[in-house]
Design an enzyme around this catalytic site. Structure first.
Site, short mmCIF file in Angstrom:
data_model
loop_
_atom_site.label_atom_id
_atom_site.label_comp_id
_atom_site.label_asym_id
_atom_site.label_seq_id
_atom_site.Cartn_x
_atom_site.Cartn_y
_atom_site.Cartn_z
NE ARG A 118 -28.90 -7.56 9.62
CZ ARG A 118 -29.50 -8.20 10.61
NH1 ARG A 118 -29.42 -7.72 11.84
NH2 ARG A 118 -30.20 -9.28 10.38
CE LYS A 140 -13.10 1.75 -4.84
NZ LYS A 140 -12.35 1.78 -6.10
CD GLU A 182 -2.04 3.22 -5.87
OE1 GLU A 182 -2.71 4.11 -6.41
OE2 GLU A 182 -2.20 2.00 -6.13
CE LYS A 224 -9.05 6.33 -1.68
NZ LYS A 224 -8.55 4.99 -1.70
CD GLU A 234 -14.41 3.30 -8.75
OE1 GLU A 234 -13.78 3.18 -7.70
OE2 GLU A 234 -14.18 2.66 -9.77
NE ARG A 238 -13.24 5.44 -4.09
CZ ARG A 238 -13.42 5.04 -2.85
NH1 ARG A 238 -14.53 5.36 -2.20
NH2 ARG A 238 -12.50 4.32 -2.23
CG ASN A 242 -9.67 2.74 -10.25
OD1 ASN A 242 -9.08 2.34 -9.25
ND2 ASN A 242 -10.99 2.75 -10.35
CG HIS A 245 -5.40 1.21 -10.54
ND1 HIS A 245 -4.75 2.43 -10.50
CD2 HIS A 245 -5.40 0.75 -9.27
CE1 HIS A 245 -4.38 2.68 -9.25
NE2 HIS A 245 -4.75 1.68 -8.48
CG HIS A 249 -6.08 -4.33 -11.94
ND1 HIS A 249 -7.22 -3.57 -11.76
CD2 HIS A 249 -5.47 -4.38 -10.75
CE1 HIS A 249 -7.26 -3.18 -10.49
NE2 HIS A 249 -6.21 -3.65 -9.87
CG HIS A 262 -1.75 -2.88 -6.59
ND1 HIS A 262 -2.59 -3.20 -7.63
CD2 HIS A 262 -2.19 -1.69 -6.12
CE1 HIS A 262 -3.49 -2.24 -7.78
NE2 HIS A 262 -3.27 -1.31 -6.87
P1 NAD Z 1 0.59 -5.58 2.35
O1 NAD Z 1 -0.48 -5.29 3.29
O2 NAD Z 1 0.76 -6.99 1.88
O3 NAD Z 1 1.97 -5.06 2.94
C1 NAD Z 1 3.15 -5.20 2.17
C2 NAD Z 1 4.24 -5.93 2.96
O4 NAD Z 1 4.80 -5.03 3.92
C3 NAD Z 1 3.76 -7.13 3.74
O5 NAD Z 1 4.73 -8.12 3.71
C4 NAD Z 1 3.60 -6.56 5.16
O6 NAD Z 1 3.68 -7.54 6.15
C5 NAD Z 1 4.76 -5.63 5.21
N1 NAD Z 1 4.67 -4.52 6.15
C6 NAD Z 1 3.59 -3.79 6.47
N2 NAD Z 1 3.94 -2.75 7.23
C7 NAD Z 1 5.26 -2.83 7.44
C8 NAD Z 1 6.20 -2.04 8.13
N3 NAD Z 1 5.85 -0.91 8.72
N4 NAD Z 1 7.49 -2.44 8.15
C9 NAD Z 1 7.88 -3.57 7.48
N5 NAD Z 1 7.04 -4.34 6.78
C10 NAD Z 1 5.74 -3.97 6.76
O7 NAD Z 1 0.44 -4.70 1.00
P2 NAD Z 1 0.03 -3.18 0.74
O8 NAD Z 1 0.82 -2.77 -0.43
O9 NAD Z 1 0.05 -2.37 1.96
O10 NAD Z 1 -1.50 -3.33 0.31
C11 NAD Z 1 -1.87 -4.09 -0.81
C12 NAD Z 1 -3.33 -4.47 -0.67
O11 NAD Z 1 -4.09 -3.26 -0.59
C13 NAD Z 1 -3.89 -5.27 -1.83
O12 NAD Z 1 -4.66 -6.32 -1.33
C14 NAD Z 1 -4.76 -4.27 -2.56
O13 NAD Z 1 -5.85 -4.89 -3.21
C15 NAD Z 1 -5.22 -3.39 -1.45
N6 NAD Z 1 -5.60 -2.02 -1.85
C16 NAD Z 1 -6.77 -1.55 -1.39
C17 NAD Z 1 -7.16 -0.27 -1.70
C18 NAD Z 1 -8.43 0.27 -1.13
O14 NAD Z 1 -8.85 1.36 -1.52
N7 NAD Z 1 -9.04 -0.42 -0.20
C19 NAD Z 1 -6.34 0.55 -2.49
C20 NAD Z 1 -5.13 0.04 -2.94
C21 NAD Z 1 -4.77 -1.27 -2.63
N1 GLY Z 2 -7.87 2.88 -4.65
C1 GLY Z 2 -8.91 3.42 -5.45
C2 GLY Z 2 -10.09 3.87 -4.67
O1 GLY Z 2 -10.08 3.86 -3.45
O2 GLY Z 2 -11.08 4.22 -5.25
#
Ligand code: NAD
Ligand code: GLY
Length: 359
Positions: A118, A140, A182, A224, A234, A238, A242, A245, A249, A262
């Site tokens: 939990r 998130k 972003e 942020k 949100e 918040r 987006n 987005h 999307h 993305h």
């Molecule tokens: P990712 O985590 O897939 O990383 C992108 C690529 O870079 C991967 O191949 C990874 O292995 C590589 N990598 C990571 N760090 C590295 C480094 N320092 N040097 C070399 N390579 C490296 O993608 P991302 O763009 O970081 O994140 C995308 C994800 O985040 C999606 O799943 C999306 O839904 C999520 N997201 C979440 C939020 C949130 O608020 N929680 C916001 C935006 C996106």
């Molecule tokens: N990435 C959008 C949010 O965190 O609300």
């Protein structure tokens, strides 16, 4: 080093940003108060940064889980794998999970932390620009379902975020640009001065100059943090995070999440939002041109990929999370640095915008 606080009362937490955050042994050990620590990372990031972190973890007993790279890692199967590992190793409620990686590892680890017994502590060590400016902050957390992205998740805040700009030196150029989308977003929705700074300094940021990077991440996280502190779950403001987005999307869905990152889809989506704002007389063409120019300089795409048609985009937009009672709300711009959440747009203007961006 810069420290920003996400002010959520008794769940408040610090974001540390700087050139050598991960070399600061004291800082790392100060933030880990558990005697049971599981580091979760992936096969790409582990060879680059895992040893460095482990070396600095004084005498803290810890385990490591290295998962495959890629979006498909954000699955219920891997959530189960983490939980099984924690139970097998007899981790108790006072344990800490550390997410070492990009948004994929951060979202998955955060959700595992929310679920295990939990809720246990977790620390974000984001290693992509996107994760440092967005996904590691704000709580998130989620995994994907075969029928939809981020469909299973929770709002669950980390207890600290450690963002070291040095780790961005190994990030591929396209991933870096995706993170910049972003960054540009914060300027557009609520920080005109930062936007103007980006217009002057985007090439310096792209050269990964450490001071420019620290400033970029600091301004992004400050924006942020302020939004999240005001509207954690949100229910209002918040949603402005987006910007771009909904369009983005719908492009990603039309591409079956293959081919574009993305951030690339968000970049194009933000320009589409600016274009629609112009068609509704909220902003002038000059401002749209400024958005286009900055995105191009950040090496982000500004046209919808060939093969996608109007109907694809319109259909995909209907399943957006910002739909309320069948009405799709969009984030549009009243100015550079001023976003609005509105359903006050015409179908005609929306269609014109989409057609304008189709190849
Ligand atoms: P990712 O985590 O897939 O990383 C992108 C690529 O870079 C991967 O191949 C990874 O292995 C590589 N990598 C990571 N760090 C590295 C480094 N320092 N040097 C070399 N390579 C490296 O993608 P991302 O763009 O970081 O994140 C995308 C994800 O985040 C999606 O799943 C999306 O839904 C999520 N997201 C979440 C939020 C949130 O608020 N929680 C916001 C935006 C996106
Ligand atoms: N990435 C959008 C949010 O965190 O609300």
């Amino acid at each position: 080093m810069k420290i920003i606080e996400v002010d959520l009362g008794d769940r408040k937490y610090p974001i540390y940003i700087g050139e050598s955050v991960l070399s600061d042994k004291k800082l790392l050990n100060k933030n880990i108060t558990s005697s049971q620590v599981l580091i979760i990372t992936n096969e790409n990031v582990a060879p680059l940064y895992l040893k460095h972190i482990e070396k600095n973890l004084d005498n803290i007993k810890h385990d490591v889980l290295i998962l495959p790279d890629g979006e498909s890692t954000k699955s219920l199967e891997n959530l189960n794998l983490i939980i099984t590992c924690l139970i097998e190793k007899k981790y108790n409620r006072t344990c800490t999970l550390i997410a070492l990686g990009g948004g994929v590892i951060g979202d998955l680890t955060g959700f595992a932390a929310a679920c295990y017994q939990r809720g246990v502590k977790f620390i974000q060590i984001p290693t992509t620009l996107l994760a440092q400016v967005d996904s590691s902050v704000g709580g998130k957390t989620a995994v994907n379902h075969p029928l939809g992205k981020n469909m299973i998740g929770a709002f669950y805040q980390p207890c600290a975020v450690l963002s070291d700009t040095n780790v961005l030196s190994t990030l591929p150029e396209r991933e870096f640009s995706a993170g910049l989308a972003e960054v540009i977003k914060y300027g557009l929705i609520r920080d005109r001065k930062f936007y103007e700074w980006l217009e002057k300094n985007i090439e310096l940021v792209m050269s990964r100059d450490s001071r420019a990077l620290t400033y970029t991440i600091e301004r992004s996280c400050t924006n942020k943090a302020e939004v999240v502190a005001e509207d954690e779950k949100e229910s209002g403001i918040r949603a402005t995070l987006n910007l771009g987005h909904t369009f983005g999307h719908s492009i990603e869905t039309a591409l079956s999440y293959k081919g574009w990152l993305h951030g690339e889809a968000v970049g194009c989506g933000m320009l589409m939002a600016a274009d629609l704002s112009m068609r509704l007389d909220l902003i002038d063409q000059g401002r749209v041109d400024r958005v286009k120019a900055l995105l191009e300089r950040a090496k982000l795409p500004i046209k919808i990929p060939r093969g996608i048609i109007l109907k694809d985009i319109l259909e995909n937009m209907k399943v957006d999370k910002k739909s309320r009672n069948g009405i799709l709300y969009l984030i549009l711009l009243n100015d550079i640095g001023k976003a609005t959440i509105t359903a006050d747009y015409t179908q005609r203007a929306l269609t014109e915008t989409i057609n304008h961006f189709l190849e």
